[in-house]
Design a protein around this motif. Structure first.
Motif, short mmCIF file in Angstrom:
data_model
loop_
_atom_site.label_atom_id
_atom_site.label_comp_id
_atom_site.label_asym_id
_atom_site.label_seq_id
_atom_site.Cartn_x
_atom_site.Cartn_y
_atom_site.Cartn_z
N GLN A 74 0.82 -1.21 0.00
CA GLN A 74 0.00 0.00 0.00
C GLN A 74 0.86 1.26 0.00
OE1 GLN A 74 -2.77 -0.27 3.26
NE2 GLN A 74 -3.78 -2.09 2.45
N PHE A 75 1.98 1.22 0.72
CA PHE A 75 2.86 2.38 0.74
C PHE A 75 3.48 2.60 -0.65
CE2 PHE A 75 6.61 4.92 1.59
CZ PHE A 75 6.14 5.84 2.53
N ALA A 76 3.90 1.51 -1.30
CA ALA A 76 4.48 1.62 -2.64
C ALA A 76 3.47 2.18 -3.62
CB ALA A 76 4.97 0.25 -3.11
N GLN A 77 2.21 1.76 -3.50
CA GLN A 77 1.17 2.28 -4.39
C GLN A 77 0.94 3.77 -4.13
OE1 GLN A 77 -2.00 -0.44 -3.32
NE2 GLN A 77 -1.51 -1.85 -5.00
N ALA A 78 0.99 4.18 -2.87
CA ALA A 78 0.82 5.59 -2.54
C ALA A 78 1.95 6.42 -3.13
CB ALA A 78 0.75 5.76 -1.03
N VAL A 79 3.18 5.92 -3.02
CA VAL A 79 4.34 6.66 -3.53
C VAL A 79 4.26 6.85 -5.04
CG1 VAL A 79 6.83 6.47 -3.90
CG2 VAL A 79 5.89 6.03 -1.64
N ASP A 80 3.68 5.88 -5.73
CA ASP A 80 3.59 5.95 -7.20
C ASP A 80 2.36 6.69 -7.70
OD1 ASP A 80 5.95 4.56 -7.54
OD2 ASP A 80 4.96 2.60 -7.66
N SER A 81 1.57 7.25 -6.80
CA SER A 81 0.26 7.78 -7.20
C SER A 81 0.25 9.27 -7.55
CB SER A 81 -0.75 7.53 -6.06
OG SER A 81 -0.42 8.31 -4.91
N PHE A 82 1.40 9.93 -7.58
CA PHE A 82 1.41 11.37 -7.85
C PHE A 82 2.66 11.76 -8.61
CE2 PHE A 82 3.60 10.58 -3.92
CZ PHE A 82 4.69 11.43 -3.94
N GLN A 83 2.61 12.93 -9.22
CA GLN A 83 3.74 13.48 -9.95
C GLN A 83 3.95 14.94 -9.55
OE1 GLN A 83 5.75 11.66 -11.83
NE2 GLN A 83 4.47 9.86 -11.44
N ALA A 84 5.10 15.46 -9.88
CA ALA A 84 5.44 16.86 -9.56
C ALA A 84 4.81 17.79 -10.59
CB ALA A 84 6.95 17.04 -9.54
N THR A 85 4.20 18.90 -10.07
CA THR A 85 3.55 19.78 -11.03
C THR A 85 3.43 21.24 -10.61
OG1 THR A 85 1.50 20.12 -12.29
CG2 THR A 85 1.28 19.12 -10.12
N GLY A 86 3.14 21.55 -9.34
CA GLY A 86 2.67 22.88 -9.01
C GLY A 86 3.57 23.73 -8.13
N PHE A 87 2.91 24.49 -7.22
CA PHE A 87 3.58 25.42 -6.30
C PHE A 87 4.03 24.67 -5.03
CE2 PHE A 87 1.60 28.20 -9.22
CZ PHE A 87 2.21 29.44 -9.13
N THR A 88 4.53 25.45 -4.03
CA THR A 88 5.11 24.85 -2.82
C THR A 88 4.43 25.40 -1.55
OG1 THR A 88 7.23 24.82 -3.99
CG2 THR A 88 7.28 24.31 -1.64
N PRO A 89 3.30 24.81 -1.15
CA PRO A 89 2.60 25.27 0.07
C PRO A 89 3.19 24.64 1.33
CG PRO A 89 1.32 23.57 -0.99
CD PRO A 89 2.52 23.78 -1.86
N MET A 90 4.40 24.99 1.65
CA MET A 90 5.10 24.37 2.77
C MET A 90 4.45 24.72 4.11
SD MET A 90 9.19 24.58 3.57
CE MET A 90 9.55 24.16 1.87
N ALA A 91 4.13 25.98 4.30
CA ALA A 91 3.53 26.41 5.57
C ALA A 91 2.18 25.73 5.79
CB ALA A 91 3.38 27.92 5.60
N ALA A 92 1.34 25.72 4.76
CA ALA A 92 0.02 25.10 4.88
C ALA A 92 0.14 23.61 5.16
CB ALA A 92 -0.78 25.34 3.60
N THR A 93 1.18 22.98 4.62
CA THR A 93 1.40 21.55 4.88
C THR A 93 1.73 21.31 6.34
OG1 THR A 93 2.17 21.21 2.62
CG2 THR A 93 2.80 19.55 4.26
N LEU A 94 2.59 22.13 6.91
CA LEU A 94 2.94 21.99 8.32
C LEU A 94 1.73 22.27 9.21
CD1 LEU A 94 6.45 23.70 8.28
CD2 LEU A 94 5.97 21.26 8.52
N GLU A 95 0.89 23.21 8.81
CA GLU A 95 -0.35 23.48 9.55
C GLU A 95 -1.29 22.28 9.49
OE1 GLU A 95 -1.68 27.00 7.65
OE2 GLU A 95 -0.19 28.30 8.61
#
Length: 404
Positions: free
Chosen positions: A165-186
């Motif tokens: 399941q972890f391997a499937q999660a890791v393969d489920s997205f690609q790089a594309t957009g901006f960097t919401p680092m603060a919102a991620t930590l929140e």
């Protein structure tokens, strides 16, 4: 120093000044008339590689600042053994558009994915693992900024590790957009709010190749996360970042009570993840026998955990450097492969011996009978000396400075 591309003399005769540079050189196999001489020359070649690129494993033991006798004494004074906290590890991965940049023909995101997949398998078995990605929605165009900055997903919610399941999660997205680092930590602050620090050890590993560009304040967000009831440690890893971005990421780690690590490539990222894991003092429960009673305690104190990490890192670095050099030589002439095969066989035997010694440490330290750091140093010296002593005497071995 690099290995010379053309054959050079291995060493000067006794008492004669050696005008050749102190670099690893290649014996000329055609000039050797016997199999013993060939083996002797191959051994000299291997010893040069070890002298130039071998690691000083004794340094790992020098970092241990408490003897095992002291640890045993402290155990004897305790009426009750400590109960390990639940380890919770959350990885926050930057999937913004810049992560499509290449490192040695591999995208930064793929480098990070591979390192993360390896990292989680090395955590204590009881650790709960989570993976949150950000910047993977929309695009890095201004028109999609709102969508991308809101794109934060816990693609593997905090739970015991399921490899598939972890391997499937890791393969489920690609790089594309901006960097919401603060919102991620929140968001992580919200997700970890129920994991009180009295019973949980909560650690975040934030991996990014840049800085916040969604108008947030990641330093403030990291500070709040660390000050919460979960007392989250925020470690930050800058992947192939410039100096300015590194300074901001370092400030985020400092505010989050963690450490900042910089990695320029895949090898360094694997190494710093291991260093970060050990610096966070994750507890791995194990069983030891005290007064004929089997009790559950933290397996090893942090300084011993760092000893394990130090040895492993040195082995990986030694192996990588020697493999790189022998591969390079094999491409020069066909005859080099005979020396390289011998050198790699010897290297495997060396590292197998060190690995066996390292793996025996847990049993020895659990028993804690007449074991000290000095004794461990002596045992390690015997392992390394016996590896050399088992080979034929090497004549005219090159005098090359030893790597630390």
């Amino acid at each position: 120093a690099l290995i010379q591309q053309s054959p050079q003399p291995i060493a000067s005769p006794a008492g004669t000044a050696n005008t050749q540079p102190n670099v690893v050189t290649q014996p000329n196999i055609q000039s050797l008339s016997t199999s013993y001489a060939a083996t002797n020359a191959a051994e000299a070649y291997y010893q040069q590689l070890i002298a130039q690129y071998g690691e000083n494993y004794q340094q790992c033991l020098e970092q241990v600042d408490r003897s095992v006798e002291e640890l045993a004494a402290s155990d004897a004074d305790k009426q009750e053994q400590p109960t390990s906290k639940q380890n919770n590890v959350l990885i926050a991965l930057d999937a913004s558009g810049s992560m499509v940049g290449k490192i040695n023909d591999e995208t930064k995101l793929d480098v990070a994915k591979s390192a993360i997949a390896r990292f989680v398998t090395e955590l204590p078995k009881t650790t709960q693992v989570g993976l949150t990605v950000f910047g993977h929605q929309g695009s890095n165009k201004e028109a999609d900024k709102a969508i991308s900055c809101a794109g934060i997903d816990a693609i593997y919610p905090l739970a015991q590790l399921n490899d598939l399941q972890f391997a499937q999660a890791v393969d489920s997205f690609q790089a594309t957009g901006f960097t919401p680092m603060a919102a991620t930590l929140e968001r992580l602050n919200q997700n970890l709010s129920t994991y009180d620090s009295s019973t949980n050890q909560n650690v975040v590993y934030l991996i990014s190749d840049g800085t916040e560009n969604c108008d947030g304040d990641p330093v403030a967000a990291a500070r709040q996360l660390h000050a919460s009831n979960a007392k989250v440690i925020v470690n930050v890893i800058g992947l192939n970042v410039n100096r300015a971005d590194g300074r901001q990421l370092k400030a985020v780690a400092a505010a989050g009570g963690g450490e900042y690590f910089s990695a320029a490539n895949a090898v360094e990222l694997n190494e710093v993840l291991l260093r970060a894991k050990n610096s966070s003092e994750l507890n791995q429960p194990s069983t030891v026998n005290l007064d004929n009673q089997t009790q559950e305690v933290a397996s090893l104190p942090v300084n011993i955990s760092r000893l394990f990490a130090c040895i492993t890192l040195k082995m990986n670095r030694e192996f990588g450097q020697i493999i790189s050099q022998t591969t390079r030589l094999a491409a020069l002439t066909e005859s080099n492969s005979q020396y390289n095969d011998y050198a790699l066989t010897r290297l495997k035997a060396r590292q197998d011996g060190i690995t066996a010694w390292r793996n025996s440490l847990q049993t020895k330290l659990s028993d804690r009978n007449n074991v000290s750091v000095d004794k461990l140093k002596q045992e390690l010296a015997v392992v390394i000396d016996s590896e050399v002593a088992s080979q034929p005497e090497v004549k005219n071995q090159p005098q090359v400075g030893t790597n630390n």
